[in-house]
Design a protein around this motif. Sequence first.
Motif, PDB file in Angstrom:
ATOM      1  N   GLN A 214      14.992  -6.796 -17.680  1.00 52.56           N
ATOM      2  CA  GLN A 214      15.840  -6.537 -16.504  1.00 52.56           C
ATOM      3  C   GLN A 214      15.573  -5.162 -15.936  1.00 52.56           C
TER       4      GLN A 214
ATOM      5  N   PHE B  82      18.930  -3.869  -0.899  1.00 55.49           N
ATOM      6  CA  PHE B  82      18.051  -2.711  -0.852  1.00 55.49           C
ATOM      7  C   PHE B  82      17.065  -2.836   0.299  1.00 55.49           C
TER       8      PHE B  82
ATOM      9  N   MET C  34      11.108  -3.679  -8.488  1.00 59.34           N
ATOM     10  CA  MET C  34      11.640  -4.022  -7.172  1.00 59.34           C
ATOM     11  C   MET C  34      11.808  -2.781  -6.317  1.00 59.34           C
ATOM     12  N   GLN C  35      12.410  -1.721  -6.874  1.00 59.39           N
ATOM     13  CA  GLN C  35      12.671  -0.526  -6.071  1.00 59.39           C
ATOM     14  C   GLN C  35      11.374   0.140  -5.633  1.00 59.39           C
TER      15      GLN C  35
ATOM     16  N   ILE D 168      12.206 -11.660  -8.928  1.00 61.15           N
ATOM     17  CA  ILE D 168      13.418 -12.470  -9.073  1.00 61.15           C
ATOM     18  C   ILE D 168      13.293 -13.607 -10.092  1.00 61.15           C
ATOM     19  N   PRO D 169      12.240 -14.397 -10.082  1.00 63.16           N
ATOM     20  CA  PRO D 169      12.205 -15.488 -11.063  1.00 63.16           C
ATOM     21  C   PRO D 169      12.003 -14.955 -12.478  1.00 63.16           C
ATOM     22  N   ASN D 170      12.347 -15.774 -13.433  1.00 61.39           N
ATOM     23  CA  ASN D 170      12.365 -15.360 -14.835  1.00 61.39           C
ATOM     24  C   ASN D 170      10.986 -15.503 -15.453  1.00 61.39           C
TER      25      ASN D 170
ATOM     26  N   ARG E 162      19.784 -10.555  -8.999  1.00 66.69           N
ATOM     27  CA  ARG E 162      18.538  -9.910  -8.586  1.00 66.69           C
ATOM     28  C   ARG E 162      18.263 -10.163  -7.109  1.00 66.69           C
TER      29      ARG E 162
ATOM     30  N   VAL F  72       8.692  -7.891   1.464  1.00 66.60           N
ATOM     31  CA  VAL F  72       9.974  -8.236   0.826  1.00 66.60           C
ATOM     32  C   VAL F  72       9.848  -9.577   0.118  1.00 66.60           C
TER      33      VAL F  72
ATOM     34  N   LEU G  42       9.446  -2.001  -2.993  1.00 66.53           N
ATOM     35  CA  LEU G  42      10.052  -1.976  -1.662  1.00 66.53           C
ATOM     36  C   LEU G  42       9.797  -0.645  -0.972  1.00 66.53           C
ATOM     37  N   LEU G  43       9.928   0.464  -1.713  1.00 68.68           N
ATOM     38  CA  LEU G  43       9.725   1.767  -1.080  1.00 68.68           C
ATOM     39  C   LEU G  43       8.287   1.941  -0.623  1.00 68.68           C
TER      40      LEU G  43
ATOM     41  N   GLU H 272      14.094  -4.340 -12.173  1.00 66.34           N
ATOM     42  CA  GLU H 272      14.746  -3.471 -11.185  1.00 66.34           C
ATOM     43  C   GLU H 272      13.816  -2.352 -10.748  1.00 66.34           C
TER      44      GLU H 272
ATOM     45  N   THR I  98       7.750  -9.091  -3.046  1.00 65.30           N
ATOM     46  CA  THR I  98       8.546  -8.426  -4.085  1.00 65.30           C
ATOM     47  C   THR I  98       9.533  -9.406  -4.699  1.00 65.30           C
ATOM     48  N   GLY I  99      10.125 -10.231  -3.866  1.00 59.96           N
ATOM     49  CA  GLY I  99      11.063 -11.218  -4.383  1.00 59.96           C
ATOM     50  C   GLY I  99      10.397 -12.195  -5.319  1.00 59.96           C
TER      51      GLY I  99
ATOM     52  N   MET J 102      16.057 -13.366 -18.942  1.00 63.74           N
ATOM     53  CA  MET J 102      15.354 -12.099 -19.193  1.00 63.74           C
ATOM     54  C   MET J 102      16.048 -11.308 -20.281  1.00 63.74           C
TER      55      MET J 102
ATOM     56  N   PHE K 114      19.520 -14.749 -11.670  1.00 60.36           N
ATOM     57  CA  PHE K 114      18.761 -14.948 -10.445  1.00 60.36           C
ATOM     58  C   PHE K 114      19.538 -14.421  -9.237  1.00 60.36           C
TER      59      PHE K 114
ATOM     60  N   ILE L  28      16.694  -0.187   3.452  1.00 62.03           N
ATOM     61  CA  ILE L  28      15.447   0.500   3.769  1.00 62.03           C
ATOM     62  C   ILE L  28      15.008   0.181   5.191  1.00 62.03           C
TER      63      ILE L  28
ATOM     64  N   LEU M 238      17.928  -7.230  -4.344  1.00 64.20           N
ATOM     65  CA  LEU M 238      16.714  -7.110  -3.539  1.00 64.20           C
ATOM     66  C   LEU M 238      17.042  -7.102  -2.060  1.00 64.20           C
TER      67      LEU M 238
END
Lengths: 167, 91
Positions: B6, A14, B13-14, B53-55, A7, B45, B17-18, B10, B48-49, B1, A4, A18, A11
């Motif tokens: 994982q 990043f 998330m990327q 983020i949580p499993n 990540r 944000v 965000l973009l 990732e 996205t989190g 995870m 947790f 940005i 986040l």
Amino acid sequence: MHSFGYRLNGLLTFAVTILALMCVIASLSDNLNIPSPSAEIQIMNINWFQKQPKGSDEVSLRMNISADLQSLFTWNTKQVFIFVAAEYETRKNSLNQVSLWDAIIPAKERAKFWIRSSNKYRFVDHGKNLRGKEFNLTLHWHVMPKTGKMFADKIVMSGYSLPEEYI
Amino acid sequence: MDWQGQKLAEQIMQIMLLVFAVTAFVAGYVLGSFQMMVLVYAGSVTLTGLITIPNWPFFNRHPLNWLDPSEAEKHPKPQVTVISKKKGSKK
């Protein structure tokens, strides 16, 4: 990215990177704006014009300043700082600048205005050179952004002059 | 995870965000409001989190196959014998 905390850290890092990039691009977008400001200053009255006891000339004048600076504002503008300076030449100095009045314009709606005011700051010379002096009144502005580069420019208005003798 | 999860987290998330950053910038620019851009971005944000983020279970679709405990007992770990060598003595 196996926990947790990892990540969450990834986040946030990043996201902030940005955000910094977005601010840079926002500042660059200010260059797309081509401003077209206008201004006019009238000297309504010379209140008094005297020599101070220890030597230098001083004048107090009443001005009518009107300007339309709305085109300076962009989405990335926090406020615009303006000031009026008197510029003239003497035998000793090729350029003397004396700031007479300034103001902060916080929003586009307030950028078109006229104001009648005597000079906020004292118009004092270094010496006794002001009698009959011709001078320019320059309106300077600084466009202060929310993020990024500050732009500054001015309008020069010429043709003003002081009386030949003290009042 | 698991490992696949994982990597998926990732990537999501990327990309999110973009994409949301571009959306927020365009929204702010078109509306002429810097505050709108920051608000949209902050909201995205958070979103996205919440997703990455949580499993969540969909991150665990390729679980690792750990050895069953009863099977492990049948194959004990080899013992490591320690040989101590004293310098200068040979018997």
